[in-house]
Write an enzyme that holds these catalytic residues in place. Sequence first.
Site, mmCIF file in Angstrom:
data_model
loop_
_atom_site.group_PDB
_atom_site.id
_atom_site.type_symbol
_atom_site.label_atom_id
_atom_site.label_comp_id
_atom_site.label_asym_id
_atom_site.label_seq_id
_atom_site.Cartn_x
_atom_site.Cartn_y
_atom_site.Cartn_z
ATOM 1 N N GLU A 89 22.100 0.427 -7.497
ATOM 2 C CA GLU A 89 21.801 1.173 -6.100
ATOM 3 C C GLU A 89 20.024 1.120 -6.255
ATOM 4 O OE1 GLU A 89 23.382 0.793 -4.004
ATOM 5 O OE2 GLU A 89 25.422 1.316 -4.256
ATOM 6 N N ASP A 94 -13.723 -19.009 11.962
ATOM 7 C CA ASP A 94 -13.925 -17.942 12.851
ATOM 8 C C ASP A 94 -15.175 -18.183 13.457
ATOM 9 O OD1 ASP A 94 -14.034 -15.720 14.406
ATOM 10 O OD2 ASP A 94 -13.508 -14.247 12.860
ATOM 11 N N ASP A 125 -4.826 -14.941 10.912
ATOM 12 C CA ASP A 125 -6.050 -15.754 11.739
ATOM 13 C C ASP A 125 -6.592 -16.850 11.225
ATOM 14 O OD1 ASP A 125 -6.481 -13.541 13.566
ATOM 15 O OD2 ASP A 125 -7.830 -12.590 12.398
ATOM 16 N N ASP A 183 -11.038 -17.420 7.886
ATOM 17 C CA ASP A 183 -11.308 -16.258 8.331
ATOM 18 C C ASP A 183 -12.374 -15.238 7.498
ATOM 19 O OD1 ASP A 183 -11.102 -14.230 10.362
ATOM 20 O OD2 ASP A 183 -9.762 -12.748 8.639
ATOM 21 N N HIS A 242 -5.498 -11.136 8.168
ATOM 22 C CA HIS A 242 -6.563 -12.025 7.983
ATOM 23 C C HIS A 242 -6.024 -13.587 7.539
ATOM 24 C CE1 HIS A 242 -9.042 -8.485 7.457
ATOM 25 N NE2 HIS A 242 -8.072 -8.169 6.582
#
Length: 521
Positions: free
Chosen positions: A248, A426, A506, A373, A503
């Site tokens: 577990e 961008d 984008d 980006d 990021h």
Amino acid sequence: MAGRNGTPNLLPVRTKEEAKKRGSAGGKKSGEARRAKKAEKIRLKQILELSVDKDILQSPNILGNDAKQLEGDADYKTMLDIALVRKAGQGNIEAIKYINDLVNDDKAKTPIWRGLPAIVIARDFSDVYRDIKAGNHREYDFEGGRGTTKSSVCGFVIIDDIESNPDGCWLCMRQVGNTMKDSIYAQIVWCITELGLAHDYHTIQSPMEITKKSTGQVIYFRGADDPGKMKSIKTPNGKYMRGMWLEEKDQFRGSAAIRKIRQSAMRGGDSFLELGSYNTPRSAHHFINKEKLTPKSKKLIHKSCYLNVPKEWLGEPFFEEAEHLKATNELAYRHEYLGEAVGIGDNVFDNIITRPITDAEIKRFDTCYYGQDWGWYPDPNHFAGCYYHSGSRKLYIYEEIRANKCSNEDWAKRIAHHKNDRITGDSAEQKSINDFRSWDFDMRGAIKGPGSIDYSMKWLQSLTEIIIDPVRCPKTAEEFTLYEYEKDKDDNVISGYPDKDNHSLDAVRYSLESIWKRRGQ
């Protein structure tokens, strides 16, 4: 049936007293035969341990002066054994085999351990068991839904390892110590019994330990909620901690807590094996699921399914219950029985597939798309490379380049191999785009416009699959998988897409702008 002299070989037993008398006589004769065989073994061992000159094998007195070393008085049986040894010394194969079989019959009583029998392992685990035996990985995580037998497999692997490595001990753990007796402890005892080895293992419950009698190896059981008991473990002289099992594992207190346990347990030997077993957590934000986004070279994550387990192992009611849940609540069925991380309802993307994208696949990609980006710190520069298959509506993200505090000049060096590829960046940072164009990069600014974020995000959500290679693109896999809608104080989802930790999203949106802006997409 009559014997040679006409008397019956097998006389019928007429009374209980007669049966008892015959049984007693047979037992006495059997005991006499065993004692005679033991005495002959002792004589042969004594004879074999005496020194002998190479010429003496031809002599009537094969033992020479060393005959005095024999214990007890020499008799005709000793003389016959000496003759047997003489024959063996002269190359008689039957004599050699007889002596070997008699002298070494104790070793024959202890069978050589040859690994787990195939019948105890469900088919999902055959290949991973071979991988463990080959030592290909150090960590193994067994995940899945209910009824996969992953805990049983962990128990069998531990006993197999104990039998194969006579100096290795094991540590079995759960987060809460008082849950061990009826779970991992009972599981190991069951595995020992199933393998027919109970005679060689001693079990105690205070402290909770299992010891292999013939070697002194110990299987320890501890709870992570009591670190003091963990530190008190001292393996027997000449032994070392060979491995540990975290049952577990999803209930432990995170990656840092497990790392501390590992550091305490991993001591003494040159090899270490770690097993983890758990039902796949529902949320992508659970540390178990987040760990999967950053693969380790020596770790194998194995997923199993109850559908590949023999029905007689689980029972018909188990399968009936699974089918009922599937029909009434498919999402719960996918999580509880298929072991899928279905999320808790606020994931932006439910079409993410993380898997290796091979070099052979990439070579077949005909038209690839690249996006940029911009960032500095804490926001990074992020470059993305991807391929879109319009027929299947599948997106493959196979390249990322990412860094903080990187000037445009340094960044140009990092992505120089894409100088002749169309890159969409961008447009909010037009100066950077102009820098790259002046260095002869084929870079243009994203057009964006009102509603472009919503439209591009919905388009990504509508794809059949977004396949991300977590080794080539670890940050992309993490951001896409963990990207969630924001909620208000009443736990209601807020419409729109959060502008944080996105990021890679984008960069991918920019790269595919020419596709998702087409009419009808």
